[in-house]
Write a protein that holds these residues in place. Structure first.
Motif, PDB file in Angstrom:
ATOM      1  N   ASN A  66     -18.649 -53.489  58.197  1.00 48.00           N
ATOM      2  CA  ASN A  66     -18.577 -54.348  59.534  1.00 48.00           C
ATOM      3  C   ASN A  66     -18.239 -53.156  60.504  1.00 48.00           C
ATOM      4  OD1 ASN A  66     -18.440 -56.137  61.215  1.00 48.00           O
ATOM      5  ND2 ASN A  66     -16.008 -56.801  60.519  1.00 48.00           N
ATOM      6  N   THR A  67     -19.084 -52.522  60.891  1.00 47.13           N
ATOM      7  CA  THR A  67     -18.885 -51.539  62.004  1.00 47.13           C
ATOM      8  C   THR A  67     -19.539 -52.148  63.539  1.00 47.13           C
ATOM      9  OG1 THR A  67     -20.868 -50.451  61.486  1.00 47.13           O
ATOM     10  CG2 THR A  67     -19.041 -49.604  60.544  1.00 47.13           C
ATOM     11  N   HIS A  68     -19.476 -51.293  64.432  1.00 47.85           N
ATOM     12  CA  HIS A  68     -20.008 -51.837  65.862  1.00 47.85           C
ATOM     13  C   HIS A  68     -21.667 -52.444  65.559  1.00 47.85           C
ATOM     14  CE1 HIS A  68     -20.367 -52.066  69.967  1.00 47.85           C
ATOM     15  NE2 HIS A  68     -21.382 -51.306  69.951  1.00 47.85           N
ATOM     16  N   SER A  69     -22.106 -51.613  64.911  1.00 47.38           N
ATOM     17  CA  SER A  69     -23.662 -51.843  64.463  1.00 47.38           C
ATOM     18  C   SER A  69     -23.462 -51.800  62.979  1.00 47.38           C
ATOM     19  CB  SER A  69     -24.661 -50.954  65.128  1.00 47.38           C
ATOM     20  OG  SER A  69     -24.477 -49.556  64.648  1.00 47.38           O
ATOM     21  N   ALA A  70     -23.512 -53.169  62.302  1.00 46.01           N
ATOM     22  CA  ALA A  70     -23.643 -53.269  60.943  1.00 46.01           C
ATOM     23  C   ALA A  70     -24.282 -52.056  60.324  1.00 46.01           C
ATOM     24  CB  ALA A  70     -23.899 -54.723  60.593  1.00 46.01           C
ATOM     25  N   SER A  71     -23.686 -51.352  59.154  1.00 45.22           N
ATOM     26  CA  SER A  71     -24.320 -50.436  58.427  1.00 45.22           C
ATOM     27  C   SER A  71     -24.571 -50.988  57.175  1.00 45.22           C
ATOM     28  CB  SER A  71     -23.318 -49.047  58.294  1.00 45.22           C
ATOM     29  OG  SER A  71     -23.034 -48.658  59.453  1.00 45.22           O
ATOM     30  N   TYR A  72     -26.061 -51.161  56.640  1.00 46.03           N
ATOM     31  CA  TYR A  72     -26.315 -51.595  55.480  1.00 46.03           C
ATOM     32  C   TYR A  72     -26.612 -50.261  54.649  1.00 46.03           C
ATOM     33  CZ  TYR A  72     -29.293 -53.681  51.763  1.00 46.03           C
ATOM     34  OH  TYR A  72     -29.988 -54.143  50.555  1.00 46.03           O
ATOM     35  N   LEU A  73     -25.751 -50.516  53.272  1.00 45.17           N
ATOM     36  CA  LEU A  73     -25.991 -49.316  52.437  1.00 45.17           C
ATOM     37  C   LEU A  73     -26.509 -49.936  51.092  1.00 45.17           C
ATOM     38  CD1 LEU A  73     -22.547 -47.547  53.153  1.00 45.17           C
ATOM     39  CD2 LEU A  73     -24.658 -46.929  53.975  1.00 45.17           C
ATOM     40  N   SER A  74     -27.568 -49.286  50.872  1.00 46.04           N
ATOM     41  CA  SER A  74     -28.162 -49.610  49.302  1.00 46.04           C
ATOM     42  C   SER A  74     -27.207 -48.631  48.244  1.00 46.04           C
ATOM     43  CB  SER A  74     -29.725 -49.055  49.210  1.00 46.04           C
ATOM     44  OG  SER A  74     -30.332 -49.711  49.931  1.00 46.04           O
ATOM     45  N   PRO A  75     -27.183 -49.158  47.051  1.00 47.94           N
ATOM     46  CA  PRO A  75     -26.457 -48.173  46.019  1.00 47.94           C
ATOM     47  C   PRO A  75     -26.868 -46.807  46.159  1.00 47.94           C
ATOM     48  CG  PRO A  75     -27.235 -50.318  45.186  1.00 47.94           C
ATOM     49  CD  PRO A  75     -27.994 -50.308  46.337  1.00 47.94           C
ATOM     50  N   GLY A  76     -25.953 -45.773  46.180  1.00 51.29           N
ATOM     51  CA  GLY A  76     -26.147 -44.476  46.333  1.00 51.29           C
ATOM     52  C   GLY A  76     -26.379 -44.046  47.828  1.00 51.29           C
ATOM     53  N   GLN A  77     -26.544 -44.746  48.797  1.00 50.32           N
ATOM     54  CA  GLN A  77     -26.695 -44.256  50.150  1.00 50.32           C
ATOM     55  C   GLN A  77     -25.315 -44.074  50.594  1.00 50.32           C
ATOM     56  OE1 GLN A  77     -28.714 -47.288  52.524  1.00 50.32           O
ATOM     57  NE2 GLN A  77     -29.254 -45.804  54.168  1.00 50.32           N
ATOM     58  N   LEU A  81     -19.196 -42.384  59.600  1.00 49.71           N
ATOM     59  CA  LEU A  81     -18.279 -43.173  60.436  1.00 49.71           C
ATOM     60  C   LEU A  81     -17.520 -42.282  61.302  1.00 49.71           C
ATOM     61  CD1 LEU A  81     -17.055 -46.069  58.342  1.00 49.71           C
ATOM     62  CD2 LEU A  81     -19.239 -46.162  59.603  1.00 49.71           C
ATOM     63  N   HIS A  82     -17.465 -42.436  62.631  1.00 56.29           N
ATOM     64  CA  HIS A  82     -16.648 -41.614  63.552  1.00 56.29           C
ATOM     65  C   HIS A  82     -15.463 -42.513  63.742  1.00 56.29           C
ATOM     66  CE1 HIS A  82     -20.187 -39.228  64.232  1.00 56.29           C
ATOM     67  NE2 HIS A  82     -20.955 -40.529  64.664  1.00 56.29           N
ATOM     68  N   VAL A  83     -14.585 -41.784  63.014  1.00 54.19           N
ATOM     69  CA  VAL A  83     -13.025 -42.747  63.073  1.00 54.19           C
ATOM     70  C   VAL A  83     -12.042 -41.859  63.830  1.00 54.19           C
ATOM     71  CG1 VAL A  83     -11.300 -43.277  61.471  1.00 54.19           C
ATOM     72  CG2 VAL A  83     -13.486 -43.103  60.695  1.00 54.19           C
ATOM     73  N   SER A  84     -11.383 -42.659  64.852  1.00 52.84           N
ATOM     74  CA  SER A  84     -10.230 -42.072  65.275  1.00 52.84           C
ATOM     75  C   SER A  84      -8.905 -41.949  64.839  1.00 52.84           C
ATOM     76  CB  SER A  84      -9.962 -42.938  66.481  1.00 52.84           C
ATOM     77  OG  SER A  84      -8.726 -42.730  67.312  1.00 52.84           O
ATOM     78  N   SER A  85      -8.448 -40.705  64.966  1.00 55.54           N
ATOM     79  CA  SER A  85      -7.162 -40.224  64.175  1.00 55.54           C
ATOM     80  C   SER A  85      -6.237 -40.613  65.089  1.00 55.54           C
ATOM     81  CB  SER A  85      -7.443 -38.607  63.735  1.00 55.54           C
ATOM     82  OG  SER A  85      -7.425 -38.130  64.838  1.00 55.54           O
ATOM     83  N   ASP A  86      -6.273 -41.030  65.941  1.00 51.68           N
ATOM     84  CA  ASP A  86      -5.150 -41.453  66.992  1.00 51.68           C
ATOM     85  C   ASP A  86      -4.888 -42.905  66.745  1.00 51.68           C
ATOM     86  OD1 ASP A  86      -4.863 -39.117  68.132  1.00 51.68           O
ATOM     87  OD2 ASP A  86      -5.908 -39.544  70.018  1.00 51.68           O
ATOM     88  N   ASN A  87      -5.830 -43.566  66.310  1.00 53.36           N
ATOM     89  CA  ASN A  87      -5.354 -45.192  65.951  1.00 53.36           C
ATOM     90  C   ASN A  87      -4.968 -45.750  64.346  1.00 53.36           C
ATOM     91  OD1 ASN A  87      -5.931 -46.002  68.699  1.00 53.36           O
ATOM     92  ND2 ASN A  87      -8.038 -45.759  68.301  1.00 53.36           N
ATOM     93  N   ASP A  88      -3.980 -44.956  63.878  1.00 48.85           N
ATOM     94  CA  ASP A  88      -3.694 -45.114  62.644  1.00 48.85           C
ATOM     95  C   ASP A  88      -3.061 -46.437  62.496  1.00 48.85           C
ATOM     96  OD1 ASP A  88      -4.731 -42.876  61.840  1.00 48.85           O
ATOM     97  OD2 ASP A  88      -2.937 -41.898  61.629  1.00 48.85           O
ATOM     98  N   PRO A  89      -3.160 -47.164  61.091  1.00 49.09           N
ATOM     99  CA  PRO A  89      -4.270 -47.110  60.329  1.00 49.09           C
ATOM    100  C   PRO A  89      -5.415 -48.213  60.995  1.00 49.09           C
ATOM    101  CG  PRO A  89      -2.919 -48.622  59.399  1.00 49.09           C
ATOM    102  CD  PRO A  89      -1.985 -48.215  60.537  1.00 49.09           C
ATOM    103  N   SER A 133      -8.732 -53.646  62.901  1.00 49.07           N
ATOM    104  CA  SER A 133     -10.140 -53.703  62.499  1.00 49.07           C
ATOM    105  C   SER A 133     -11.104 -52.156  63.142  1.00 49.07           C
ATOM    106  CB  SER A 133     -10.902 -54.719  62.724  1.00 49.07           C
ATOM    107  OG  SER A 133     -10.316 -55.845  62.112  1.00 49.07           O
ATOM    108  N   PHE A 134     -11.774 -51.748  62.371  1.00 52.82           N
ATOM    109  CA  PHE A 134     -12.613 -50.670  62.880  1.00 52.82           C
ATOM    110  C   PHE A 134     -13.806 -51.482  63.439  1.00 52.82           C
ATOM    111  CE2 PHE A 134     -16.050 -47.814  62.198  1.00 52.82           C
ATOM    112  CZ  PHE A 134     -15.504 -46.389  62.740  1.00 52.82           C
ATOM    113  N   PRO A 135     -14.425 -50.908  64.582  1.00 56.36           N
ATOM    114  CA  PRO A 135     -14.458 -49.751  65.444  1.00 56.36           C
ATOM    115  C   PRO A 135     -13.335 -50.096  66.484  1.00 56.36           C
ATOM    116  CG  PRO A 135     -16.161 -50.589  65.851  1.00 56.36           C
ATOM    117  CD  PRO A 135     -15.881 -51.426  64.826  1.00 56.36           C
ATOM    118  N   GLY A 136     -12.697 -51.321  66.557  1.00 56.83           N
ATOM    119  CA  GLY A 136     -12.050 -51.768  67.721  1.00 56.83           C
ATOM    120  C   GLY A 136     -11.670 -53.084  67.746  1.00 56.83           C
TER     121      GLY A 136
END
Length: 136
Positions: A66-77, A81-89, A133-136
């Protein structure tokens, strides 16, 4: 009696002085405003704030992040993600193929950044509603 046609210029000097002051003030405000905008914009591209984290689907079924534009991942794919290190956690929800929530991947960079910036979908944990929640 001699009449001089030359104006003394005195009535215009305060007006010119005031206009010059206004131009200087406007220039200062413009520079200050541009500095603030540049600082705010720089925060979104600053290499120290953003961390690339590779997420690998290690499950035997496809998942959706559940990212800004949903990322669909097949097994092994994999995806990055560009994660902000200033917004923990912060956390990203992981959904199974039937739309059920499998859990959340939580990103936290309280101390130094890890050498290995990768995480597996099998590392999901229960979602904590208090975490942003990521990303915002």
């Amino acid at each position: 009696m001699t009449v001089s046609a030359k104006p003394s210029g005195r009535p215009f000097e305060p007006g010119i002085r005031r206009a010059t002051q206004l131009i200087r003030s406007a220039s200062l405000l413009l520079c200050l405003g541009l500095s603030l905008v540049a600082t705010a914009c720089g925060a979104t591209i600053d290499g120290d704030q953003w961390v690339d984290v590779t997420v690998t689907n290690t499950l035997s079924e496809p998942v959706t992040l559940n990212t800004h534009s949903a990322s669909y991942l097949s097994p092994g794919q994999k995806t990055v993600l560009h994660v902000s290190s200033d917004n923990d956690p912060q956390a990203v929800r992981v959904y199974g193929p039937n739309g059920r929530i499998l859990g959340c991947l939580t990103f936290s960079f309280h101390t130094t950044l890890p050498e290995t910036r990768s995480i597996s979908v099998s590392d999901v944990t229960a979602c904590d509603e208090k975490i942003r929640s990521f990303p915002g």
